[in-house]
Write a protein that holds these residues in place. Structure first.
Motif, PDB file in Angstrom:
ATOM      1  N   VAL A  22      86.018 -49.767  93.552  1.00 53.72           N
ATOM      2  CA  VAL A  22      84.735 -49.526  92.888  1.00 53.72           C
ATOM      3  C   VAL A  22      83.729 -50.606  93.273  1.00 53.72           C
ATOM      4  O   VAL A  22      82.560 -50.307  93.583  1.00 53.72           O
ATOM      5  N   ALA A  25      82.673 -49.929  96.846  1.00 48.54           N
ATOM      6  CA  ALA A  25      81.767 -48.781  96.948  1.00 48.54           C
ATOM      7  C   ALA A  25      80.379 -49.121  96.428  1.00 48.54           C
ATOM      8  O   ALA A  25      79.366 -48.707  97.008  1.00 48.54           O
ATOM      9  N   GLU A  26      80.313 -49.891  95.346  1.00 43.08           N
ATOM     10  CA  GLU A  26      79.018 -50.285  94.808  1.00 43.08           C
ATOM     11  C   GLU A  26      78.255 -51.161  95.797  1.00 43.08           C
ATOM     12  O   GLU A  26      77.032 -51.043  95.937  1.00 43.08           O
ATOM     13  N   ARG A  29      76.975 -48.922  98.607  1.00 41.93           N
ATOM     14  CA  ARG A  29      75.872 -48.113  98.092  1.00 41.93           C
ATOM     15  C   ARG A  29      74.601 -48.933  97.916  1.00 41.93           C
ATOM     16  O   ARG A  29      73.502 -48.489  98.247  1.00 41.93           O
ATOM     17  N   LYS A  30      74.741 -50.137  97.412  1.00 35.45           N
ATOM     18  CA  LYS A  30      73.578 -50.986  97.146  1.00 35.45           C
ATOM     19  C   LYS A  30      72.911 -51.453  98.439  1.00 35.45           C
ATOM     20  O   LYS A  30      71.685 -51.410  98.572  1.00 35.45           O
ATOM     21  N   TYR A  52      85.590 -42.507  91.570  1.00 37.04           N
ATOM     22  CA  TYR A  52      84.301 -43.189  91.708  1.00 37.04           C
ATOM     23  C   TYR A  52      83.158 -42.183  91.811  1.00 37.04           C
ATOM     24  O   TYR A  52      82.118 -42.339  91.164  1.00 37.04           O
ATOM     25  N   THR A  53      83.335 -41.137  92.618  1.00 40.17           N
ATOM     26  CA  THR A  53      82.279 -40.145  92.811  1.00 40.17           C
ATOM     27  C   THR A  53      82.204 -39.139  91.671  1.00 40.17           C
ATOM     28  O   THR A  53      81.312 -38.294  91.667  1.00 40.17           O
ATOM     29  N   ARG A  54      83.130 -39.209  90.727  1.00 36.66           N
ATOM     30  CA  ARG A  54      83.265 -38.231  89.643  1.00 36.66           C
ATOM     31  C   ARG A  54      83.579 -36.838  90.193  1.00 36.66           C
ATOM     32  O   ARG A  54      83.249 -35.831  89.579  1.00 36.66           O
ATOM     33  N   ARG A  82      75.622 -40.736  87.823  1.00 35.13           N
ATOM     34  CA  ARG A  82      76.090 -42.101  87.591  1.00 35.13           C
ATOM     35  C   ARG A  82      76.291 -42.870  88.893  1.00 35.13           C
ATOM     36  O   ARG A  82      75.965 -44.056  88.977  1.00 35.13           O
ATOM     37  N   THR A  83      76.824 -42.200  89.912  1.00 34.61           N
ATOM     38  CA  THR A  83      77.083 -42.905  91.169  1.00 34.61           C
ATOM     39  C   THR A  83      76.289 -42.345  92.345  1.00 34.61           C
ATOM     40  O   THR A  83      76.283 -42.964  93.407  1.00 34.61           O
ATOM     41  N   ARG A  84      75.669 -41.195  92.176  1.00 31.92           N
ATOM     42  CA  ARG A  84      74.823 -40.602  93.221  1.00 31.92           C
ATOM     43  C   ARG A  84      75.548 -40.569  94.562  1.00 31.92           C
ATOM     44  O   ARG A  84      75.017 -40.971  95.589  1.00 31.92           O
ATOM     45  N   SER A  85      76.777 -40.065  94.495  1.00 30.68           N
ATOM     46  CA  SER A  85      77.646 -40.090  95.663  1.00 30.68           C
ATOM     47  C   SER A  85      78.222 -38.714  95.953  1.00 30.68           C
ATOM     48  O   SER A  85      78.331 -37.870  95.057  1.00 30.68           O
TER      49      SER A  85
END
Length: 278
Positions: A22, A25-26, A29-30, A52-54, A82-85
């Motif tokens: 996590v 991945a954050e 993504r950032k 993570y991606t839900r 939440r994660t826009r993934s």
């Protein structure tokens, strides 16, 4: 529809490796880099990516996209916001045309779900062949070793044009393969080696599994210690093997009317699995 181990029975354990994934991945993504995640089969890479991606919530509607889907638009929109993934798994030996059709389609549907969640009365998202993502910030491609050279080049172009983060998940050695493509490899900013469960975490997972069977794991009990030692030897900390082994342990207990897990029960459960030499 693909289900990762640990989702079939609705149980999930947040391990140290999952938390590290996590964080990884954050960061990707950032900072909008390309990230590589690699590790042996069965350690939990796919399960972590789905959590993570839900995707365990959103996949049914994002992929299925039909009236028979049970998960509501509101649930999916709240999840993917939440994660826009996006999580994508290429088919084996699939043509690059398949990738070029399916991945943008998934991204479009996630974009639409996020917009509906954020602005329920807003205009619909228009996606064109020159579309640049508005809400999607990260694409995760599982089983990335399936991608052909042309597919990797197309993925790199997608990354460059959209300004998104990208994670490629695969087996050990994928980082060496990608190093042969300088234009892609030069964009790699993070790497995450996903490892099997360590001794402390495996003990924690086993305690949870004992409790789910209505039993208590006692470190001072010789029988329990023998059973744990057998499980450690058989699984080597492989999360998927632990899951599969306990399905069979539960079956052996019920068939034989037993109320404790012994090394004999563990070996009987192991005999029903194809897991190689131990």
């Amino acid at each position: 529809m693909r289900r990762a181990d640990g989702e079939r029975d609705g149980r999930f354990i947040s391990t140290r490796e999952h938390r590290r994934f996590v964080e990884f991945a954050e960061a990707v993504r950032k900072h909008r880099y390309i990230g590589l995640c690699y590790g042996p089969a069965g350690v939990g890479k796919t399960l972590s990516a789905r959590r993570y991606t839900r995707w365990h919530i959103a996949e049914e509607r994002i992929v299925g996209w039909g009236p028979e889907v049970k998960v509501s638009e509101a649930q999916v929109g709240a999840a993917v916001s939440r994660t826009r993934s996006v999580l994508y798994t290429p088919i084996v030996s699939g043509p690059v045309g398949e990738l070029r059709r399916e991945l943008p389609r998934l991204m479009e549907r996630v974009e639409w779900a996020i917009q509906r969640h954020l602005t329920p009365l807003g205009d619909t998202v228009y996606i064109s062949s020159r579309w640049r993502s508005r809400y999607v910030e990260l694409v995760i491609i599982d089983e990335a070793e399936r991608l052909s050279n042309n597919a990797l080049e197309w993925v790199r172009d997608l990354f460059d044009r959209n300004g998104i983060g990208l994670i490629l998940i695969g087996m050990p050695g994928i980082e060496k393969r990608l190093s042969r493509y300088p234009q892609l490899y030069s964009r790699v900013g993070f790497a995450h080696h996903y490892r099997p469960l360590g001794p402390e975490e495996l003990a924690f997972v086993l305690t949870r599994r004992w409790r789910e069977l209505g039993l208590d794991l006692d470190d001072a009990d010789f029988t329990d210690a023998q059973a744990v030692a057998a499980i450690v030897r058989i699984t080597g900390g492989n999360f998927r093997l632990v899951q599969r082994l306990f399905v069979q342990i539960e079956r052996v207990l019920k068939i034989n009317g037993l109320t404790s897990i012994t090394d004999e029960v563990v070996e009987a459960a192991r005999s029903t699995l194809v897991i190689g030499a131990t």
